[in-house]
Design an enzyme around this catalytic site. Structure first.
Site, short mmCIF file in Angstrom:
data_model
loop_
_atom_site.label_atom_id
_atom_site.label_comp_id
_atom_site.label_asym_id
_atom_site.label_seq_id
_atom_site.Cartn_x
_atom_site.Cartn_y
_atom_site.Cartn_z
N GLU A 198 0.85 -1.19 0.00
CA GLU A 198 0.00 0.00 0.00
C GLU A 198 0.89 1.24 0.00
O GLU A 198 2.12 1.14 0.07
CB GLU A 198 -0.95 0.00 1.21
CG GLU A 198 -1.97 -1.12 1.16
CD GLU A 198 -2.97 -1.05 2.29
OE1 GLU A 198 -2.95 -0.05 3.04
OE2 GLU A 198 -3.77 -1.99 2.44
N ARG A 245 0.04 8.91 9.44
CA ARG A 245 0.09 7.45 9.61
C ARG A 245 0.43 6.74 8.31
O ARG A 245 -0.12 7.06 7.25
CB ARG A 245 -1.27 6.95 10.12
CG ARG A 245 -1.39 5.45 10.22
CD ARG A 245 -2.75 5.05 10.73
NE ARG A 245 -3.81 5.34 9.79
CZ ARG A 245 -4.40 4.44 9.02
NH1 ARG A 245 -4.01 3.17 9.07
NH2 ARG A 245 -5.38 4.77 8.20
N HIS A 253 -10.41 10.68 7.87
CA HIS A 253 -10.24 9.23 7.96
C HIS A 253 -9.64 8.76 9.27
O HIS A 253 -10.17 7.84 9.90
CB HIS A 253 -9.38 8.76 6.81
CG HIS A 253 -9.14 7.28 6.77
ND1 HIS A 253 -10.17 6.36 6.71
CD2 HIS A 253 -7.99 6.54 6.78
CE1 HIS A 253 -9.68 5.14 6.69
NE2 HIS A 253 -8.35 5.21 6.74
N HIS A 280 -8.31 10.46 4.07
CA HIS A 280 -8.07 9.40 3.09
C HIS A 280 -8.28 9.98 1.70
O HIS A 280 -9.31 10.61 1.42
CB HIS A 280 -9.00 8.22 3.32
CG HIS A 280 -8.51 6.97 2.65
ND1 HIS A 280 -8.54 6.80 1.28
CD2 HIS A 280 -7.96 5.83 3.16
CE1 HIS A 280 -8.03 5.62 0.98
NE2 HIS A 280 -7.67 5.01 2.10
N ARG A 297 -0.27 8.96 2.20
CA ARG A 297 -1.62 9.49 2.05
C ARG A 297 -1.68 11.01 2.03
O ARG A 297 -2.47 11.59 1.28
CB ARG A 297 -2.50 8.96 3.18
CG ARG A 297 -2.86 7.51 3.01
CD ARG A 297 -3.66 6.99 4.18
NE ARG A 297 -4.06 5.60 3.93
CZ ARG A 297 -4.63 4.83 4.84
NH1 ARG A 297 -4.84 5.30 6.06
NH2 ARG A 297 -4.98 3.59 4.53
#
Length: 840
Positions: free
Chosen positions: A125, A390, A355, A245, A294
């Protein structure tokens, strides 16, 4: 300061109460039950047990399972994503303990997707440079983890209260957590407001996404845990870092509430972002392009939307084909089809939405908060792992690892708080009708794009929301609205304070990362006076060091406004000066290693004591916990020659090695408190206050200012950023007083402005410009009296320069508000204190 609620109508007891039923909360409950099968563990959840926030996680869990991967690489990816603010020690704990924690999750029944040869399937990811993400059901990892843990909890016979909104923390007379109050929505023996008594309280209540109008979080994520911690006096850290997100299914410009998530794993498998013209705009933005962290992707999407005037972009996964969508991402495919989108044939419209909160209730490596007996893990906590942003799929891993650490710490320390004391703080509630207005303001003004203008606008709206023309009755809606407003207010205050762009915090008016000024954490506390933000310099390995302090010492330091991690760093600097080589060579040569003794810390002169908790912490830290202390007086108390202040017991070598450093701190701080007390006594009854300056020893400012408070004085500026102080050189540089004022107001519109003057004729011009405080530098007593009459209450007045104890009362009686005494900290003589070994 507390939620208005009826008195509890029922009470239950447990050894441990866990608030929340996601991966973090249920792992604490299961692990503690394994460690102590006879313990009474109670899980309290806002919905049903199986409806924790974990069930919404699509992507997976990151862990080093591939032999070609390594914890060092996982650590490096996490540190890069965190943009300079990760606690490296906490990250190292995560990546080294994570694989075994994941394996234990599998033993609890979690079934992850496997390759034909039976090995776990691993994918990648955003932000990861290796395939290290395990997943279940293609894109239903959270649902599978929730299922497995829910069934394990039921098999273990752990007690559960469902449909329960936790209200406030119960504490004993010493401020230790001893339970919670809660409201159960339903019918039966446990409905209405009740109380749970417990030896330890664990917050695992999930996120705070519902403070925004659009979020991936479920409707129950109303920031209840963070709000409870703030009201309880706990420190909350880095709340401004909210991750948006980048790829949430866009349902139209009027859509609000929980929005479907299009997992980052879709891009990990090869999907890519395009704008309305079909251009792949992530190429060239970051070395990982569509797999960038992100915050990078969310910002790039917002930039492209702003450039094109669009309210969304697209995710292109058409090349996957229908079979891959059905097998790898069945949940996402079903959601898209539900909204008329076939991802095998259509572009998927996406836009960022709130998110994940990277910040939260500050904890150490054992999950302990600044309130003794209160623990936190999962999204509600700030362990130091995530920094400013994160890394994808680290959140479920963090919940596993730190939940197990919490269970171990509670089992090891066996907290034993006293009976709860009545909460006499004022109670209040917010009108629940303000909730949608607050959420809209937060999304528009404190979302992905932020500026001073937008944050000032939302701050005004949040202030207005506190006022209501009607009495607000206690109910779920008003409790949730109050929690939302409380946490939103702290977040906005932190976002306004951090004047840079870093990670998931993007300031349009400060677009660059600024390590010189902002490599700091923002710690927030809440009191009756409002929100207090404290800058804590970032220390990458601080978590490990703070963990050496006894819990009561840590709690007292926090209560005193001191950062335990900074205090431990000071210990290490001081001890390094004494122990650069093999150690205390004299004690090692003359004292047997197994010899133990008790020593008394004794006052050799009359004075005011200060620094006992600091000294106790030093003894514990220097000896790795082998030295224990019992205090006989409290900081701020007057002591007389011969009084025993503290008794320390343990190995003699450790006592003698730590003695000098502990006494250096204790005698210096007590000297500052003693001198301050003399000044305070001199002006007693006049209305004037004695306060300090920034004339402090390097590295000791926070401690010396604490000592001033122990002596009865008050603090002036802690740093150059607390208030603007215009002096003659600033006036010269700016071209005049008015010009200096305007320059400061433009740069820092919310800061108070103080001005130093040395003549009476300077006072009226600075008053005209709006000075909040005027510092009278080297005025005579007669001139000070004239200044008081001239100002007539329009600003605060401080007398400074040339003050002595002999004239202190005369100065105070002129009517000035403060006497500034630099000598309190820069030249106070140490109070004579010694350590005496018994029997010596």
């Amino acid at each position: 300061m507390r939620l208005k609620a009826p008195a509890p109508g029922w009470t239950v007891s447990a050894d441990v109460v866990v608030v929340g039923s996601g991966i973090a909360g249920l792992t604490v409950a299961l692990r503690y039950t394994e460690l102590d099968p006879d313990a009474e563990v109670l899980v309290v959840t806002k919905d049903v047990l199986s409806a924790g926030s974990t069930r919404w996680a699509q992507g997976g869990i990151a862990a080093v399972l591939d032999p070609e991967d390594s914890p060092a690489e996982h650590l490096n990816d996490t540190m890069i994503a965190g943009v300079g603010l990760c606690d490296e020690t906490a990250v190292r704990v995560l990546v080294t303990e994570g694989p075994d924690a994941l394996r234990r999750l599998i033993t609890h029944g979690a079934r992850f997707d496997r390759a034909p040869d039976g090995t776990l399937q691993l994918t990648r990811e955003g932000g990861h440079r290796r395939d290290r993400i395990v997943h279940a059901g293609g894109d239903a990892t959270g649902a599978e983890v929730q299922r497995a843990l829910t069934e394990a909890v039921r098999r273990a016979g752990i007690d559960v209260i469902e449909h329960a909104l936790v209200l406030d923390l119960l504490t004993d007379a010493e401020g230790r957590a001893c339970g919670v109050t809660l409201h159960v929505m339903g019918e039966g023996t446990r409905d209405g407001v009740g109380a749970v008594r417990a030896r330890a309280v664990v917050l695992a209540s999930g996120g705070m996404g519902q403070i925004y109008a659009s979020t991936t979080n479920p409707v129950v994520s109303t920031a209840d845990g963070v709000a409870l911690a703030l009201r309880a006096g706990a420190v909350v850290r880095d709340l401004e870092f909210v991750q948006f997100h980048p790829t949430v299914l866009w349902l139209g410009e009027d859509a609000t509430g929980q929005q479907p998530l299009i997992s980052e794993a879709v891009r990990g498998e090869g999907a890519f972002l395009v704008d309305a013209t079909g251009e792949r705009f992530m190429t060239g933005v970051h070395e990982l392009a569509d797999l960038a962290p992100r915050d990078v992707v969310a910002k790039a999407i917002m930039r492209r939307m702003r450039e094109t005037g669009a309210d969304h972009v697209y995710l292109d996964g058409r090349h996957f084909g229908d079979d891959k969508w059905r097998t790898r991402f069945p949940t996402i495919r079903a959601v898209c089809l539900e909204h008329g989108i076939d991802p095998a044939r259509d572009l998927i419209p996406v836009a960022p939405a709130a998110h994940y909160a990277s910040g939260g209730v500050r904890t150490d490596l054992s999950g302990r908060t600044s309130v003794p007996g209160l623990y936190a893990c999962g999204e509600v906590a700030c362990t130091g792992v995530h920094g400013a942003n994160r890394l994808a799929s680290n959140s479920l891993l963090e919940g596993l690892v730190f939940a197990e650490r919490i269970a171990a710490d509670i089992h090891r320390t066996a907290p034993a708080p006293g009976e709860p004391v009545p909460d006499t703080r004022p109670a209040g509630l917010v009108d629940p009708r303000t909730r949608p207005r607050v959420q809209r303001h937060m999304s528009r003004c404190a979302g992905v794009l932020r500026s001073e203008e937008s944050l000032a606008e939302v701050a005004r709206a949040l202030t207005d929301a506190r006022w209501t023309p009607v009495a607000v009755e206690p109910c779920t809606e008003s409790w949730e609205a109050t929690n939302i407003l409380t946490v939103a207010s702290v977040l906005v205050a932190a976002a306004r304070e951090r004047r840079e762009t870093r990670g998931s915090h993007w300031r349009e008016d400060h677009p660059d990362r600024d390590d010189a000024r902002w490599l700091v954490h923002l710690d927030a506390t809440l009191s009756e006076e409002g929100i207090t933000l404290t800058h804590r310099p970032h220390d990458p390995g601080a978590g490990e060091r703070a963990d050496t302090l006894p819990s009561r010492v840590r709690a007292e330091l926090v209560e005193a406004g001191l950062d335990p991690r900074a205090i431990v760093s000071l210990y290490e600097t001081a001890l390094a000066e004494d122990l650069p080589g093999p150690g205390d060579v004299t004690s090692m040569a003359t004292v047997p290693a197994d010899r133990r003794a008790t020593a008394d810390v004794v006052a050799r002169a009359d004075g005011v004591v200060c620094g006992l908790a600091v000294a106790e912490g030093l003894f514990a830290h220097a000896s790795d916990g082998r030295l224990t202390a019992e205090r006989h007086v409290k900081d701020g108390e007057r002591v007389r020659r011969g009084d025993v202040l503290m008794t320390v017991t343990g190995p003699v070598r450790d006592l003698l090695t730590a003695e000098r450093t502990a006494l250096n701190l204790l005698t210096h701080l007590s000297g500052v408190a003693t001198v301050t007390a003399r000044w305070v006594e001199a002006v007693k009854g006049t209305g004037a206050r004695i306060r300090d300056s920034r004339k402090t020893l390097p590295g000791l400012r926070a401690l010396e200012k604490y000592a001033v408070r122990c002596g009865g004085g008050v603090n002036h500026r802690m740093s150059l950023s607390d208030a603007a102080l215009i002096k003659d050189n600033h006036v010269i540089a700016a071209g005049g007083v008015a010009e200096a004022f305007r320059a400061v107001r433009q740069a820092w519109p919310d800061l108070p402005i103080e001005v130093e003057v040395d003549r009476l004729d300077q006072i009226e011009p600075v008053l005209a410009e709006g000075a909040d405080e005027i510092l009278l530098d080297n005025f005579t007593v007669e001139e000070m009296a004239q200044a008081v009459r001239l100002v007539a209450g329009r600003a605060k007045l401080e007398a400074s320069g040339g003050l002595t104890l002999a004239v202190a009362r005369d100065v105070a009686e002129t009517g000035v508000d403060y006497l500034a005494v630099g000598a309190l900290t820069h030249s106070a003589p140490a109070l004579d204190i010694a350590l005496d070994l018994r029997g010596a």
